[in-house]
Design a protein around this motif. Structure first.
Motif, PDB file in Angstrom:
ATOM      1  N   SER A   1       2.460   8.162   0.043  1.00  0.00           N
ATOM      2  CA  SER A   1       2.073   9.200  -0.906  1.00  0.00           C
ATOM      3  C   SER A   1       2.827  10.499  -0.653  1.00  0.00           C
TER       4      SER A   1
ATOM      5  N   ASN B   1      -3.787   0.881   7.249  1.00  0.00           N
ATOM      6  CA  ASN B   1      -3.808   1.001   5.796  1.00  0.00           C
ATOM      7  C   ASN B   1      -3.815   2.467   5.373  1.00  0.00           C
TER       8      ASN B   1
ATOM      9  N   THR C   1      -4.308  13.810  -1.863  1.00  0.00           N
ATOM     10  CA  THR C   1      -4.140  12.492  -1.262  1.00  0.00           C
ATOM     11  C   THR C   1      -4.883  12.381   0.060  1.00  0.00           C
TER      12      THR C   1
ATOM     13  N   GLY D   1      -6.409   5.800  -4.989  1.00  0.00           N
ATOM     14  CA  GLY D   1      -5.343   5.847  -5.980  1.00  0.00           C
ATOM     15  C   GLY D   1      -5.826   5.788  -7.413  1.00  0.00           C
TER      16      GLY D   1
ATOM     17  N   TRP E   1       2.419   1.715  -3.439  1.00  0.00           N
ATOM     18  CA  TRP E   1       1.399   2.208  -4.361  1.00  0.00           C
ATOM     19  C   TRP E   1       1.156   3.690  -4.127  1.00  0.00           C
ATOM     20  N   GLY E   2       1.076   4.109  -2.852  1.00  0.00           N
ATOM     21  CA  GLY E   2       0.927   5.523  -2.547  1.00  0.00           C
ATOM     22  C   GLY E   2       2.124   6.337  -3.014  1.00  0.00           C
TER      23      GLY E   2
ATOM     24  N   ILE F   1       0.838  -1.203   0.000  1.00  0.00           N
ATOM     25  CA  ILE F   1       0.000   0.000   0.000  1.00  0.00           C
ATOM     26  C   ILE F   1       0.874   1.254   0.000  1.00  0.00           C
TER      27      ILE F   1
ATOM     28  N   TRP G   1      -0.739   4.380   3.334  1.00  0.00           N
ATOM     29  CA  TRP G   1      -0.965   5.080   2.067  1.00  0.00           C
ATOM     30  C   TRP G   1      -0.496   6.529   2.147  1.00  0.00           C
TER      31      TRP G   1
END
Length: 249
Positions: A163, A155, A61, A67, A39-40, A36, A159
Motif C-alpha cells: 500500500s 499478511n 491504510t 481494502g 492488492w495493497g 496481498i 499489505w
C-alpha cells in the motif's frame, strides 16, 4: 504458559509447540503474501488518485486496514459526503468481519481483551479462512495462537508495504495515465472469485442494478443502498434454498 495456549505444557514444550506452529502457519500463508501486497499496491494508488494526500493515504491504510472498505469510501470522500455516510458504507462493507470475529472468538476467549482487539485488527479474510481450516474446532491446542500470528503478522506487513509503495507510486505517476480506475479493477478481481453460488450471484446482480438505478442519489447513497439490498437479497435466497433442500431431503 506462553502465547496463551491453556495446555498445561512445560515452558520448553510450549516453546517447541509455538515454534512448530509458527513455522507451519508462515508456510501456509506465504503463497498469499504477493497477492496481498499487489492488492495493497492497487488500493494505495487508488487512494492518491482519488484526491487524498500522501499523509492522509498512509494514515488511512494504517488505521483502516481494509481494502474493500477503503475503496468503497473513496468516491464518498471525493464527493464530500457526510461523515456518517462514509462510516455507514464502510461498516456495511465490512460486516463480514463480525462473522469472522464470532468464529475466532471461542478459540481465544481466554486472552486479555487488549490482545483480542489487536488480533482482530490484524486479521483478514484469507488469514481467518486459513486458520479455521487448520483449526475447525475451538478445543484448546498447543501453538494455536502462534499459528494465527504467523498468518496475520506477515499478511499485515505485506499489505502495508504494498500500500505504501502504491501511495508513493500514485503520487508520482501523472493523472493522465488513468490509474484511478485501478481501484475499480481491483474490486472486480476480488469480487468475481467470491461469486461461489446462485445466492451470491443474485446478490451481485441486484446490487449492480440498484447502484445504477440509484446513481442520482446525493452523497453517493446509491452505493450504500446497493450494498444493503444486495446483501439482503443474497441472504434471502440462501435461506430459501436451504429450506427447500431441507424439505426435499
Amino acid at each position: 504458559m506462553k502465547d496463551g495456549d491453556p495446555q498445561g505444557l512445560s515452558p520448553a514444550g510450549q516453546d517447541a509447540a509455538d515454534r512448530a506452529a509458527w513455522d507451519e502457519g508462515f508456510k501456509t500463508g506465504l503463497p498469499t503474501l504477493f497477492g496481498i501486497a499487489a492488492w495493497g499496491l492497487v488500493v494505495g494508488i487508488a487512494m492518491v488518485k482519488s484526491g487524498l494526500s500522501v499523509p492522509q493515504s498512509i494514515g488511512m491504510t494504517l488505521l483502516v486496514f481494509a481494502g474493500s472498505a477503503q475503496l468503497a469510501s473513496l468516491p464518498l470522500i471525493a464527493a464530500q459526503a457526510p461523515i456518517w455516510v462514509i462510516f455507514a458504507t464502510a461498516l456495511v462493507v465490512n460486516l463480514r468481519f463480525v462473522i469472522f470475529s464470532a468464529l475466532l472468538g471461542p478459540h481465544f476467549a481466554h486472552l486479555p481483551w487488549k490482545q483480542r482487539m489487536l488480533l482482530g485488527y490484524v486479521s483478514g479474510d484469507l488469514t481467518v479462512a486459513m486458520f479455521l481450516q487448520r483449526y475447525p474446532s475451538a478445543e484448546p491446542a498447543p501453538g494455536k495462537l502462534a499459528y494465527l500470528k504467523a498468518l496475520v503478522i506477515p499478511n499485515w506487513f505485506a499489505w502495508q508495504i504494498g500500500s505504501v509503495i502504491g501511495i508513493f507510486l500514485g503520487s508520482a505517476v501523472p493523472s493522465e495515465w488513468g490509474l484511478g480506475f485501478a481501484g475499480t479493477l481491483a474490486i472486480l478481481c476480488v469480487m468475481v472469485p467470491l461469486i461461489i453460488n446462485n445466492a451470491a450471484l443474485c446478490g451481485v446482480v441486484v446490487a449492480g442494478a440498484v447502484a445504477v438505478l440509484a446513481y442520482g442519489l446525493p452523497y453517493k447513497l446509491g452505493l450504500l443502498l446497493a450494498v444493503v439490498v444486495g446483501m439482503v437479497t443474497a441472504m434471502f435466497i440462501e435461506e430459501t434454498f436451504t429450506k427447500r433442500k431441507a424439505r426435499h431431503g
